[in-house]
Design a protein around this motif. Structure first.
Motif, PDB file in Angstrom:
ATOM      1  N   ALA A  36       0.921  -1.198   0.010  1.00  0.00           N
ATOM      2  CA  ALA A  36       0.023   0.016   0.099  1.00  0.00           C
ATOM      3  C   ALA A  36       0.998   1.293  -0.112  1.00  0.00           C
ATOM      4  O   ALA A  36       0.448   2.436  -0.145  1.00  0.00           O
ATOM      5  CB  ALA A  36      -0.795  -0.049   1.209  1.00  0.00           C
ATOM      6  N   ARG A  69      -6.295  -4.141  -5.350  1.00  0.00           N
ATOM      7  CA  ARG A  69      -6.903  -3.010  -4.785  1.00  0.00           C
ATOM      8  C   ARG A  69      -8.490  -3.249  -4.538  1.00  0.00           C
ATOM      9  O   ARG A  69      -9.003  -3.758  -5.552  1.00  0.00           O
ATOM     10  CB  ARG A  69      -6.807  -1.622  -5.585  1.00  0.00           C
ATOM     11  N   MET A  87      -5.551  -1.851   0.020  1.00  0.00           N
ATOM     12  CA  MET A  87      -4.927  -2.999  -0.678  1.00  0.00           C
ATOM     13  C   MET A  87      -5.359  -4.184   0.197  1.00  0.00           C
ATOM     14  O   MET A  87      -5.148  -4.189   1.304  1.00  0.00           O
ATOM     15  CB  MET A  87      -3.581  -2.699  -0.420  1.00  0.00           C
ATOM     16  N   ILE A 114      -4.653   2.501   1.122  1.00  0.00           N
ATOM     17  CA  ILE A 114      -3.382   2.732   0.032  1.00  0.00           C
ATOM     18  C   ILE A 114      -3.034   4.207   0.045  1.00  0.00           C
ATOM     19  O   ILE A 114      -3.676   5.239   0.259  1.00  0.00           O
ATOM     20  CB  ILE A 114      -4.059   2.450  -1.434  1.00  0.00           C
ATOM     21  N   GLU A 116      -1.225   7.432  -1.018  1.00  0.00           N
ATOM     22  CA  GLU A 116      -1.115   8.128  -2.298  1.00  0.00           C
ATOM     23  C   GLU A 116       0.018   9.065  -2.406  1.00  0.00           C
ATOM     24  O   GLU A 116       0.336   9.742  -1.212  1.00  0.00           O
ATOM     25  CB  GLU A 116      -2.291   9.236  -2.596  1.00  0.00           C
TER      26      GLU A 116
END
Length: 118
Positions: A36, A69, A87, A114, A116
């Motif tokens: 992740a 995902r 994840m 997850i 970013e």
């Protein structure tokens, strides 16, 4: 005496099966966290799961490791948030019956939010 011996061996086998399942859950969570991370390679989950299990169950004990995902939907209401992308890592390994001999499969699932990147 034979009945007590059978009972003790059965309890020890149950404890072993629960320990293996708990270890698989821990490895699945670690794999989900590794996969992740922002910029993590696709093989991060598999590599992490196998390295976590290498010291306890052995690197070849796991049958399959899959990572994907998944979108978790939240309940609607005054305090709801938007859907969350996580994840999900699934680890499939043999269920120990007598010692670490296999009979059937155990599946453990781990999730991580997850990350970013910038």
């Amino acid at each position: 005496m034979p009945l007590v011996l059978i009972l003790v061996l059965g309890l020890m086998q149950l404890a072993l099966a629960l320990w293996v399942h708990t270890t698989l859950i821990d490895a699945a969570g670690a794999g989900a966290h590794a996969a992740a991370l922002a910029g993590a390679p696709a093989s991060a989950a598999d590599d992490t799961v196998r390295s976590v299990l290498a010291s306890t169950l052995g690197p070849d004990y796991v049958h399959t490791v899959s990572a994907e995902r998944v979108t978790l939907t939240t309940l609607s209401g005054p305090y709801s948030t938007s859907d969350l992308e996580v994840m999900e890592v699934r680890v499939k390994a043999p269920m120990p019956v007598i010692g670490l001999f296999e009979a059937g499969d155990l599946t453990a699932v781990g999730h991580a939010v997850i990350e970013e990147g910038p």
